[in-house]
Enzyme design. Structure first.
Site, PDB file in Angstrom:
ATOM      1  N   HIS A  44      16.621  86.482 -47.919  1.00  0.00           N
ATOM      2  CA  HIS A  44      16.172  85.342 -47.132  1.00  0.00           C
ATOM      3  C   HIS A  44      16.074  84.167 -48.120  1.00  0.00           C
ATOM      4  O   HIS A  44      15.840  84.348 -49.164  1.00  0.00           O
ATOM      5  CB  HIS A  44      14.826  85.591 -46.603  1.00  0.00           C
ATOM      6  CG  HIS A  44      14.186  84.682 -46.092  1.00  0.00           C
ATOM      7  ND1 HIS A  44      12.850  84.073 -46.232  1.00  0.00           N
ATOM      8  CD2 HIS A  44      14.571  83.829 -44.918  1.00  0.00           C
ATOM      9  CE1 HIS A  44      12.478  83.164 -45.500  1.00  0.00           C
ATOM     10  NE2 HIS A  44      13.613  82.882 -44.573  1.00  0.00           N
ATOM     11  N   ASP A  72      19.590  77.922 -45.880  1.00  0.00           N
ATOM     12  CA  ASP A  72      19.294  77.099 -44.813  1.00  0.00           C
ATOM     13  C   ASP A  72      20.304  75.816 -45.239  1.00  0.00           C
ATOM     14  O   ASP A  72      20.571  75.515 -46.082  1.00  0.00           O
ATOM     15  CB  ASP A  72      17.935  76.505 -45.311  1.00  0.00           C
ATOM     16  CG  ASP A  72      16.667  77.689 -45.168  1.00  0.00           C
ATOM     17  OD1 ASP A  72      16.746  78.078 -43.985  1.00  0.00           O
ATOM     18  OD2 ASP A  72      16.267  78.294 -45.975  1.00  0.00           O
ATOM     19  N   HIS A  90      15.450  74.271 -47.691  1.00  0.00           N
ATOM     20  CA  HIS A  90      14.247  74.774 -46.721  1.00  0.00           C
ATOM     21  C   HIS A  90      13.306  73.687 -46.577  1.00  0.00           C
ATOM     22  O   HIS A  90      12.890  72.926 -45.693  1.00  0.00           O
ATOM     23  CB  HIS A  90      14.011  76.088 -47.060  1.00  0.00           C
ATOM     24  CG  HIS A  90      12.945  76.709 -45.787  1.00  0.00           C
ATOM     25  ND1 HIS A  90      11.704  76.098 -45.587  1.00  0.00           N
ATOM     26  CD2 HIS A  90      13.129  77.546 -45.065  1.00  0.00           C
ATOM     27  CE1 HIS A  90      11.294  76.912 -44.452  1.00  0.00           C
ATOM     28  NE2 HIS A  90      12.138  77.666 -44.048  1.00  0.00           N
ATOM     29  N   GLU A  92      20.837  84.703 -46.344  1.00  0.00           N
ATOM     30  CA  GLU A  92      20.698  83.797 -45.384  1.00  0.00           C
ATOM     31  C   GLU A  92      20.278  82.510 -46.282  1.00  0.00           C
ATOM     32  O   GLU A  92      19.671  82.274 -47.070  1.00  0.00           O
ATOM     33  CB  GLU A  92      19.423  84.036 -44.460  1.00  0.00           C
ATOM     34  CG  GLU A  92      19.068  83.055 -43.453  1.00  0.00           C
ATOM     35  CD  GLU A  92      17.800  82.361 -43.704  1.00  0.00           C
ATOM     36  OE1 GLU A  92      17.191  81.886 -42.693  1.00  0.00           O
ATOM     37  OE2 GLU A  92      17.170  82.321 -44.944  1.00  0.00           O
TER      38      GLU A  92
END
Length: 273
Positions: free
Chosen positions: A5, A27, A41, A25
């Site tokens: 993440h 952003d 993020h 993942e």
């Protein structure tokens, strides 16, 4: 798929993959003209994480390309899937198509190396708002007009807003999408969320007329919540601690039933027992 993440700095790619992630993942923030600008993020983010690591988007893509190109010194064979968490909340709805076009051009140039031995990972475009479904058509249109429609084979989709499953199906219908669908469900690790909607998504995936190919749950950092998600039948778990998920997958209850996906596992195919 063990999905690391919030990987927004190039150095974090190695870090999360070395802990056991085969997917990350990232952003993506946009400027006011709908150009993808930073991998960032910002605050607030998950409990126990630094929220402010970042790169320029195109620079991140170059680092990611190295990590997913066989023969490169930075290559990770097991990194096979990348989810771009597209922070389109800063855009007007009528900019979604432009954002898709600009995103595709950035990826084509900096990740796919204009179709010449670029990065090999599968890409999921994760969109937080159903109203931004035109991003998908814009993306496809740009790749087609640049002469690389075949790269759409490597691209899948997710609407990440925890919307009603029927509403999500409707957005895909409007977007003209029939396949390559990942369905996310989840909440920040600071809060608890039940698995009711995950179970609905899994039921859709496993029905003969569902639109979903894969279901992933986020953000899971504890062993028990990992077990609960696996028991619900998810295909992917997004986590800040890939090693925790890997440990649970090694438990006897899960070892026979699950394995970590490799490049040969097609992420757009629904798994059939």
């Amino acid at each position: 798929w063990i999905m690391g993440h919030m990987v927004n700095a190039i150095a974090q790619i190695d870090e999360l993959v070395n802990l056991g992630a085969n997917s990350i993942e990232t952003d993506v923030s946009f400027d006011s003209s709908a150009n993808p600008e930073y991998t960032y993020h910002g605050v607030p983010c998950d409990c126990g994480r630094t929220c402010t690591k970042w790169e320029h988007f195109n620079e991140f893509l170059k680092g990611l390309r190295k990590a997913t190109t066989p023969g490169d010194s930075k290559y990770h064979e097991k990194l096979v899937l990348v989810v771009f968490d597209l922070k389109t909340g800063s855009l007007y709805d009528n900019q979604a198509s432009d954002a898709g076009k600009k995103l595709a051009k950035s990826l084509l140039q900096n990740y796919w190396n204009n179709g010449n031995n670029g990065g090999r990972a599968y890409i999921v475009l994760s969109i937080p708002n159903l109203a931004h479904y035109k991003l998908i058509a814009g993306f496809k249109e740009a790749l087609t007009s640049e002469g690389h429609p075949e790269l759409m084979d490597k691209v899948g989709y997710d609407f990440s807003g925890n919307d009603d499953i029927g509403d999500v199906a409707n957005a895909y219908k409007k977007a003209g999408v029939t396949g390559h669908v990942w369905q996310s469900d989840g909440i920040t690790n600071c809060l608890l969320r039940g698995l009711d909607r995950v179970r609905k998504a899994v039921a859709n995936r496993d029905s003969s007329n569902g639109y979903i190919n894969k279901v992933y749950y986020w953000t899971v950092d504890k062993r028990q919540s990992t077990r609960d998600a696996l028991d619900a039948g998810v295909d992917g778990i997004m986590t800040n601690y890939p090693d925790v998920i890997a440990d649970v997958l090694n438990e006897s209850a899960y070892k026979a039933k699950f394995r970590i996906a490799s490049y040969d596992d097609n992420p757009w195919e629904t798994f059939k027992n």
